[in-house]
Design an enzyme around this catalytic site. Structure first.
Site, PDB file in Angstrom:
ATOM      1  N   PRO A  52      -2.303 -12.341   9.732  1.00 14.76           N
ATOM      2  CA  PRO A  52      -2.577 -12.257  11.170  1.00 14.76           C
ATOM      3  C   PRO A  52      -2.944 -10.838  11.570  1.00 14.76           C
ATOM      4  O   PRO A  52      -2.442  -9.862  10.994  1.00 14.76           O
ATOM      5  CB  PRO A  52      -1.257 -12.695  11.807  1.00 14.76           C
ATOM      6  CG  PRO A  52      -0.221 -12.488  10.759  1.00 14.76           C
ATOM      7  CD  PRO A  52      -0.906 -12.735   9.453  1.00 14.76           C
ATOM      8  N   ASN A  91       0.843  -1.197   0.000  1.00 19.73           N
ATOM      9  CA  ASN A  91       0.000   0.000   0.000  1.00 19.73           C
ATOM     10  C   ASN A  91       0.877   1.245   0.000  1.00 19.73           C
ATOM     11  O   ASN A  91       2.107   1.146  -0.043  1.00 19.73           O
ATOM     12  CB  ASN A  91      -0.956  -0.022   1.209  1.00 19.73           C
ATOM     13  CG  ASN A  91      -0.206  -0.150   2.515  1.00 19.73           C
ATOM     14  OD1 ASN A  91       0.553   0.717   2.922  1.00 19.73           O
ATOM     15  ND2 ASN A  91      -0.407  -1.292   3.192  1.00 19.73           N
TER      16      ASN A  91
END
Length: 407
Positions: free
Chosen positions: A307, A212
């Site tokens: 996670p 990102n």
């Protein structure tokens, strides 16, 4: 009158007409008891002399990076680090550009690049030079790097123009110096703070990854603020292009799993702040070779959920005393942050708008909303450094009542 006895100031005098004010500044500093060593740039020698400043300071004035005698007596590295504060006055447009871009081609710029001490700059230049886009960029860059700025003032220029660009008066600079040399509060001394920052990269093949636009600037600013308040600061950082803040231990990682592993290895800590923009998904099976176009359908990538680092640490048996999450949202910012607070089990959520129009990802400013069980607190638009300082001061205040309750 605040004494500066026992304090040492390295004064770097740039080459501008305002260099004559350096005499008064040296006199004021000596009156307060400070030791003043001085570096003159070659351009500054056109306006003031080493002899006059040496007479006022009682110290040798340094002018050349290549003086064998000076390097033996006081090497430029020692000169740059022996002072409690480095002051640049006047800070000309040229000298500020060198500072902002890390150039080091003379004694002054080399000392500034080599110093590990706080720096105060007093800009002085023509009004048009001060308002030029290049100077504005350089000033923002210097502020981001932790350089403090005093002035400039408005007034008539030596060139006859009027406007901002006049160097702050010596008494104003002295006031700023006194403030910067005050003992700094260390409310987090003896505490450990864990911070995550930047993006993660989840590999698809040897050359591609899922990531990102996070720059890591806010997380790095928070780490700098935490260290400034005395904390042992560990920064777990995804791939970014930022300088390491002073006093901060940086642990670089690539993937979400690596970031979680490092975080679990660092707890227990007193405060954990999760600013990293962790990729939500990863590719189940990374290709060992670069995926090629076949002229047919695009490759089918099977994704798995990464996670949840924030939730994992917040629910850990070794849970930090204060857990802070960040919510990077593009719509319904505070609503989603309130939901995230409940879902993740943390104490605070710092919510911000990261849509394209906000300029937050990669930018130097931020508008955040502090979300807790008590409600939502809207903060005004600030620099990321200001957000970081305000947040860490708030967390330090929260930690004190907890500590007293335990005692």
């Amino acid at each position: 009158m605040t004494s500066l006895a026992g304090k040492s100031v390295l004064l770097i005098v740039g080459g501008g007409i305002a260099a004559y004010k350096a005499h008064e500044l040296v006199r004021l500093l000596k009156t307060r008891g400070a030791t003043v060593r001085i570096i003159l740039t070659k351009a500054a020698e056109q306006f003031v002399t080493p002899l006059s400043l040496s007479s006022l300071s009682g110290e040798k004035v340094y002018t050349s990076l290549f003086s064998l005698t000076d390097e033996i007596e006081m090497g430029h590295i020692q000169l740059s680090r022996s002072a409690d504060l480095v002051v640049v006055a006047p800070a000309t447009a040229d000298l500020m550009a060198k500072m902002a871009h890390g150039l080091a081609d003379d004694l002054a710029s080399t000392a500034l690049l080599a110093t590990d001490k706080r720096v105060l700059a007093a800009p002085a230049m023509n009004v048009r030079m001060w308002s030029h886009a290049a100077t504005e960029r350089n000033v923002e860059s210097l502020k981001h790097d932790g350089v403090s700025i005093v002035g400039p003032n408005e007034g008539e220029m030596a060139c006859g123009e009027f406007g901002p660009g006049r160097m702050a008066e010596p008494n104003q600079i002295l006031t700023a110096i006194v403030e910067m040399l005050k003992p700094r509060a260390q409310p987090l001394a003896g505490k450990k703070v864990l911070i995550t920052a930047g993006p993660t990269r989840e590999p698809i093949d040897p050359v591609r990854f899922i990531s990102n636009h996070s720059s890591g600037k806010q997380g790095y600013a928070i780490a700098k603020a935490a260290a400034g308040l005395g904390a042992e600061t560990v920064l777990v950082s995804g791939p970014v292009s930022l300088p390491i803040p002073p006093g901060v231990q940086v642990m670089p990682v690539e993937t979400a799993q690596e970031m979680l592993d490092i975080c679990e290895g660092e707890i227990p800590v007193d405060i954990a702040i999760f600013t990293a923009a962790v990729a939500d998904w990863r590719v189940v099976t990374e290709s060992s070779e670069k995926l090629k176009k076949t002229g047919g359908a695009a490759p089918n990538l099977t994704l798995a959920e990464n996670p949840d680092i924030l939730a994992t640490i917040a629910r850990s048996a070794k849970r930090p005393r204060i857990v802070v999450g960040f919510a990077a949202e593009t719509e319904h910012v505070t609503e989603h942050a309130v939901q995230k607070l409940e879902k993740k089990g943390c104490d605070l959520i710092v919510a911000n708008d990261v849509s394209r129009t906000s300029g937050v990802f990669g930018g130097d400013r931020n508008t955040v909303h502090l979300v807790s069980v008590s409600g939502v607190e809207d903060w005004p638009n600030m620099s990321k450094d200001e957000v970081a300082q305000k947040l860490m001061e708030r967390l330090a205040q929260m930690l004190v009542p907890q500590q007293k309750a335990v005692e």
